[in-house]
Design a protein around this motif. Structure first.
Motif, PDB file in Angstrom:
ATOM      1  N   VAL A   1     -12.970  -5.263   7.193  1.00 21.64           N
ATOM      2  CA  VAL A   1     -13.181  -5.847   8.324  1.00 21.64           C
ATOM      3  C   VAL A   1     -11.797  -5.962   9.080  1.00 21.64           C
ATOM      4  N   TYR A   2     -11.960  -5.478  10.361  1.00 19.86           N
ATOM      5  CA  TYR A   2     -10.701  -5.210  11.240  1.00 19.86           C
ATOM      6  C   TYR A   2     -10.773  -6.145  12.541  1.00 19.86           C
ATOM      7  N   ASP A   3      -9.987  -6.179  13.206  1.00 17.75           N
ATOM      8  CA  ASP A   3     -10.176  -6.524  14.760  1.00 17.75           C
ATOM      9  C   ASP A   3     -10.346  -5.175  15.527  1.00 17.75           C
TER      10      ASP A   3
ATOM     11  N   TYR B   1      -6.324  -4.628   9.955  1.00 16.60           N
ATOM     12  CA  TYR B   1      -7.333  -4.964   8.823  1.00 16.60           C
ATOM     13  C   TYR B   1      -6.864  -6.459   8.756  1.00 16.60           C
ATOM     14  N   LEU B   2      -8.089  -7.154   8.640  1.00 16.46           N
ATOM     15  CA  LEU B   2      -8.213  -8.473   8.182  1.00 16.46           C
ATOM     16  C   LEU B   2      -8.570  -8.912   6.758  1.00 16.46           C
ATOM     17  N   HIS B   3      -9.643  -8.177   6.135  1.00 15.51           N
ATOM     18  CA  HIS B   3      -9.860  -8.674   4.888  1.00 15.51           C
ATOM     19  C   HIS B   3     -11.175  -7.841   4.358  1.00 15.51           C
ATOM     20  N   GLY B   4     -11.370  -7.916   3.194  1.00 14.02           N
ATOM     21  CA  GLY B   4     -12.696  -6.942   2.731  1.00 14.02           C
ATOM     22  C   GLY B   4     -13.159  -7.525   1.551  1.00 14.02           C
ATOM     23  N   TRP B   5     -14.306  -6.815   0.833  1.00 10.68           N
ATOM     24  CA  TRP B   5     -14.908  -7.320  -0.316  1.00 10.68           C
ATOM     25  C   TRP B   5     -15.665  -6.066  -0.871  1.00 10.68           C
ATOM     26  N   SER B   6     -16.091  -6.202  -2.104  1.00 11.70           N
ATOM     27  CA  SER B   6     -16.898  -5.058  -2.658  1.00 11.70           C
ATOM     28  C   SER B   6     -18.276  -5.467  -2.890  1.00 11.70           C
TER      29      SER B   6
END
Length: 332
Positions: free
Chosen positions: A92-94, A99-104
């Motif tokens: 997740v980006y603006d 980069y803002l955050h992420g997951w799998s």
């Protein structure tokens, strides 16, 4: 994506997996996906261009905000950009690439997701978990909504799936899912998940598909389908009746080579990313070309096997430049 991703967890192929793999290899050979694409398409596209390159961002990698062969993209109502890459991470980006955050996704031994859609009605992200035959739904913080999962069983019966590539909802909340492999079809479900209809099969006829890769629902609830290996666009009404079909294989303006994603701007014009031509092409709804952008290469303004598009609220087109591991933003 490669044919080996149809193998089971222990490396052995089930009878159904073997059939799916043969179908993939046959389709890939027929579509030219097993041959070098550069020799088939040349370099810079001919014809008038559109848009202006505004920003290029992205770094190759498998940690943090770096990306590894990202293959799908979506933008939410708050203008955050979501990518899914070949490591099965949702990043997740603006809109400027911060980069803002992420997951799998839960598992990826069999293969990785190839489709993302933001659903404004539920404010959730729909993920086409391709090789697990299902559509996952996530809250935007990365929480999996397990009860909302659609599918999960490989098969040809209603509610079963082959390799799912995308999912979208219409204004009534009905869900459309496209798939390839044994099926090459679209299935429609009610807002409560009840199977309603299906259409399509594997082939080149007007009522057939060869790898329906991505979907778009317009303001009239018409369903637009990127019929990728037939190099064409098909349009259906909500009941599955074919109302338009256009496109032919080639690299000239107006022709297409593996259309992989489609978005529509507020004026009703279409932008289609062509995996095989390494470009984006702008069309009227009737299939008239309004210009091209891109061409094969590594420089800014060039693309290499692009997979996806997203249009933000500023009418800027974000192009997922997959094998250059970056996003390019174009003012259109």
């Amino acid at each position: 994506m490669n044919a080996s991703e149809s193998l089971s967890n222990d490396g052995a192929e089930s009878p159904r997996g073997a059939v799916s793999r043969r179908r993939f290899l046959q389709g890939a050979a027929a579509c030219g996906l097993l041959a070098p694409l550069a020799s088939a398409t040349g370099c810079e596209p001919a014809g008038p261009g559109f848009g202006r390159l505004d920003k290029v961002w992205g770094r190759h990698g498998v940690v943090g905000g770096r990306m590894h062969k990202a293959r799908a993209m979506a933008i939410d109502a708050d203008q955050r950009l979501y990518l899914v890459d070949f490591t099965a991470r949702i990043l997740v980006y603006d809109l400027d690439g911060n980069y803002l955050h992420g997951w799998s996704t839960p598992v990826c031994d069999n293969g990785r997701p190839t489709g993302l859609t933001y659903d404004p009605a539920s404010n959730r992200l729909l993920v086409a978990d391709t090789h697990y035959y299902r559509i996952l739904e996530y809250e935007l913080d990365g929480s999996l909504v397990s009860a909302a999962t659609t599918g999960g069983t490989n098969g040809v019966a209603p509610g079963e799936f082959g390799f799912v590539t995308d999912a979208v909802r219409d204004s009534q909340g009905c869900l459309y899912v496209c798939e390839y492999g044994d099926n090459d079809r679209v299935q429609k479900f009610s807002p409560d998940g009840e199977f309603l209809a299906q259409w399509g099969s594997h082939g080149t006829g007007p009522d057939q598909f060869k790898r329906p890769q991505n979907l778009l629902v317009d303001s009239d609830d018409r369903l637009w389908v990127c019929d990728a290996c037939n190099h064409r666009i098909k349009v259906f009404d909500p009941d599955g009746k074919l109302v338009a079909m256009w496109g032919e294989e080639g690299s000239a303006p107006g022709q297409m080579y593996y259309p992989y994603d489609i978005v529509m701007d507020p004026a009703g014009d279409l932008y289609i990313v062509e995996y095989g031509n390494h470009r984006v092409q702008k069309f009227t709804q009737g299939g008239e070309s309004l210009g091209v952008w891109g061409g094969q290469g590594r420089d800014e303004g060039q693309l290499w096997d692009p997979w996806a598009l997203a249009l933000d609220s500023h009418n800027r087109l974000h192009v997922l430049d997959t094998h250059n591991n970056r996003v390019q933003r174009v003012v259109v």
